[in-house]
Design a protein around this motif. Sequence first.
Motif, PDB file in Angstrom:
ATOM      1  N   ARG A 151       5.013   5.457  -1.925  1.00 53.36           N
ATOM      2  CA  ARG A 151       5.130   4.005  -2.039  1.00 53.36           C
ATOM      3  C   ARG A 151       6.247   3.634  -2.999  1.00 53.36           C
ATOM      4  O   ARG A 151       6.074   2.889  -3.954  1.00 53.36           O
ATOM      5  CB  ARG A 151       3.801   3.385  -2.488  1.00 53.36           C
ATOM      6  N   TYR A 174       6.917   1.043   4.828  1.00 55.72           N
ATOM      7  CA  TYR A 174       5.469   0.983   4.995  1.00 55.72           C
ATOM      8  C   TYR A 174       4.918   2.171   5.785  1.00 55.72           C
ATOM      9  O   TYR A 174       3.817   2.642   5.521  1.00 55.72           O
ATOM     10  CB  TYR A 174       5.064  -0.305   5.715  1.00 55.72           C
ATOM     11  N   PRO A 214       2.236  -2.465   0.031  1.00 59.29           N
ATOM     12  CA  PRO A 214       2.253  -3.212   1.290  1.00 59.29           C
ATOM     13  C   PRO A 214       1.165  -4.281   1.292  1.00 59.29           C
ATOM     14  O   PRO A 214       0.177  -4.173   0.566  1.00 59.29           O
ATOM     15  CB  PRO A 214       1.979  -2.146   2.351  1.00 59.29           C
TER      16      PRO A 214
END
Length: 323
Positions: A151, A174, A214
């Motif tokens: 991430r 993502y 996200p």
Amino acid sequence: MRAGRLLSLLLLLQNRGRLTATELAAELEVSVRTVYRDVESLIAAGVPVFGEPGHGGGFALVDGYRTRLTGLTAAEAEAVFLAGLPGPAAQLGLGSVLAAAELKLEAALPAELRRQARRVRERFHLDAPGWYREADEAPYLPAVASAVWRRRAVRVRYRRWDAPEVVERRLEPYGIVLKAGRWYVVAHAGGGAPRTYRISRILELHPLDEAFTPPADFDLATYWRTHTAELQERLWQGEAEIRISPPGLARLRELAPPAVAEAAEAGEEEHPGGWRRALIPIESLTHAESQLLALGAHVEVLHPPALRARLATTARSLAALYD
């Protein structure tokens, strides 16, 4: 059936932690009332499940409790080995990890399930790329995959189809999708909805030490289904009226997208000879010209005049070339 559902409920709580009755009902595809009954059955069997009411509540297992009831059925073991794609895993940098995991899983299986899993390997092979084209060369795929796992944002130079051809973007990746041998990353570039980028078109990539989260409601599979449906709708820019012979129709099924072949098959059959008159969707005059030229004399364009003229000009040039 109910015993399997009780085990699934127990494993869901063990692997995911606290879940509401509604979430459990959705996962197990049963009613909320059934979930409550199943939880009561687990408690009666001695499983330490407790519930907390109110916002943020739900069902959970007492800390430290784990079950050993994780045995695979024959069908589940076959599915696990069938799902392993060594080619894509290697491209993601996970080839050795997948091989080690499969060896450990195979070693843990009973003898009969081990034999069945080996038969899957012997009898099924999954090849992701489409016919007549190689898989994408995507040198930055492992770096993108790492950013997805961690991430972390990345900065890329990306080659687009439209002008300006080369752009710089800060992306928050993502998820990754493999489609017909081509790798795509779904990423947010600031402002608006996430977009899809073909990983082989990344010219440079620099990892950034910038974490992101996200949206809570983002689901990769749902996004991809919506994205491909919208892309398919935008793909067709017009229609062409054609006459096509039976051999031409058979060839069209091999060369064209399903929407084109289905439209041709739905056309009205002429007699004699079995030719059909049909309206087919087209992306552009240029694309339709190259697609229909591949059918040779087994197709005739009736409309639009511009497409008919293009094919006639090309046909005369070919005749002159081979005269």
